[in-house]
Write an enzyme that holds these catalytic residues in place. Structure first.
Site, PDB file in Angstrom:
ATOM      1  CE  LYS A  74       7.184 -26.970  51.574  1.00 31.48           C
ATOM      2  NZ  LYS A  74       6.860 -28.354  51.189  1.00 31.48           N
ATOM      3  CE  LYS A 110      14.729 -26.442  53.836  1.00 31.43           C
ATOM      4  NZ  LYS A 110      13.446 -27.027  54.282  1.00 31.43           N
ATOM      5  CE  LYS A 128      12.803 -31.864  46.447  1.00 29.20           C
ATOM      6  NZ  LYS A 128      11.675 -32.603  47.024  1.00 29.20           N
TER       7      LYS A 128
END
Ligand code: TYM
Length: 341
Positions: free
Chosen positions: A111, A203, A206
């Site tokens: 992230k 994956k 969002k």
């Protein structure tokens, strides 16, 4: 005492991975456990969130829980920021967890990306807050997708180190030696890691820029059909054994999704569709996905149209959550040695 806790971030674009990996399982656990399901808004702000969008997303995640079948009366549905124990216990865990432990967290590395110097301190300490979420309720079981496994291991390490560091104080207060339990991850079923529809190695997420990579819980039947028909596959017919499936990531993903939606397993899906063309299977998958998601999507829409009801569910949940977490915090403050009012 067995208790389930789990959380979902209100960061927009709830998708099929969130549903199959988490929310659908939340519903299934309600018969066997006392459950707390939390909209983790404090976690969301570890990366910038537009305030108006955040408010909308919090209600949307709560609506998704309820629409999927979580019972906010029998169980507890709330948003994290309404219960101050989460932030308080997280601070104490900031002082229990070691830098070396957090430095190993792969999700932070992903992230934060290349510009790590510019990541928020909150993003770095994120797993400690997650441990606080779970342990404020001394929860024993945590249903999550595969991607949360490392964070759960950290929560277990924090629980153990707290119990060890303060063992004398815990004993002096006459509390159970294992004051914090070791929370057990519940990562099971055919869809613990739903992959992108565009790339079987990534994956479903969002934050992925391509909307075609995921099925959102707000997509309508036409959007779902278009995304599944366009989903990437290899040129072969469907695998005929589970072993063969494991070597073909895109097939593995679509079969896993089908199995999870059908409350079945990969072997049964292969027994039904093995050797057929993908075009045929995809049509069956469209029909199944639409039939399972359409009622949830419709109910979510109905619920978010009346924020008063959602806010009332969240408020009542927070009150009941606070009663449990407050008791833990009273003990924790005594254990650590704070002077109490
Ligand atoms: P979040 O908001 O990213 O995701 C919510 C849940 O959805 C699961 N999930 C998936 N499962 C299968 N396939 C996927 N592609 C997929 N993507 C997401 C996640 O594993 C998760 O269960 N840190 C957590 C939120 C959290 C939490 C907690 C969870 C905060 N405190 C305490 C459990 C207990 C997160 O970011 O989830």
């Amino acid at each position: 005492h067995e208790r389930v806790f789990s959380g979902v971030q209100p960061t927009g674009n709830l998708h099929l991975g969130n549903y199959l990996g988490a929310i659908k399982r939340f519903v299934e656990l309600q018969d066997r456990f006392e459950c707390l399901y939390c909209v983790v808004d404090l976690h969301a702000i570890t990366v910038w969130q537009d305030p108006a969008e955040l408010k909308k997303s919090i209600r949307e995640v709560a609506a998704a829980f309820l629409a999927a079948g979580v019972d906010g009366t029998k169980h507890i549905v709330f948003n994290q920021s309404q219960v101050s124990a989460h932030a308080e216990l997280a601070w104490i865990f900031n002082c229990v967890a070691r830098l070396g432990w957090l430095n190993r967290m792969t999700q932070f590395k992903e992230k934060a990306g290349k510009d790590r110097e510019n990541a928020s301190v909150g993003l770095y300490a994120y797993p400690n807050l997650m441990a606080a979420d779970i342990l404020a309720y001394r929860a024993t079981h945590v249903p999550v997708g595969e991607d949360q496994k490392q964070h759960l291991e950290l929560a277990r390490d924090i629980a153990q180190k707290f119990n060890n560091d303060f063992s004398k104080s815990i004993a002096d207060l006459g509390l159970a030696e294992k004051f914090f339990p070791q929370p057990e991850p519940l990562i099971a079923g055919p869809a613990t890691r739903v992959m992108s529809l565009r790339d079987g190695a990534r994956k479903m997420s969002k934050s992925e820029p391509s909307d075609a990579s995921r099925i959102n819980l707000t997509d309508d039947a036409d959007q779902i059909a278009a995304k599944i028909r366009k989903a990437k596959t290899d040129p072969l017919p469907l695998p005929e054994t589970v072993e063969e499936m494991k070597t073909r990531p895109e097939a593995d993903n679509l079969i896993g999704i089908y199995a999870a939606l059908a409350d079945s397993d990969a072997a049964a899906v292969i027994a039904q569709f093995g050797g057929q063309q993908f075009s045929q299977f995809k049509q069956a998958l469209v029909d199944l996905t639409v039939s399972k998601l359409a009622p949830i999507t419709a109910e979510m829409k109905r619920l978010v149209a009346d924020p008063g009801h959602i806010d009332q569910v969240l408020g009542s949940g927070a009150e009941r959550a606070e009663a449990i977490a407050g008791e833990t915090m009273n003990h924790v403050k005594d254990i650590v040695g704070f002077v109490r009012r």
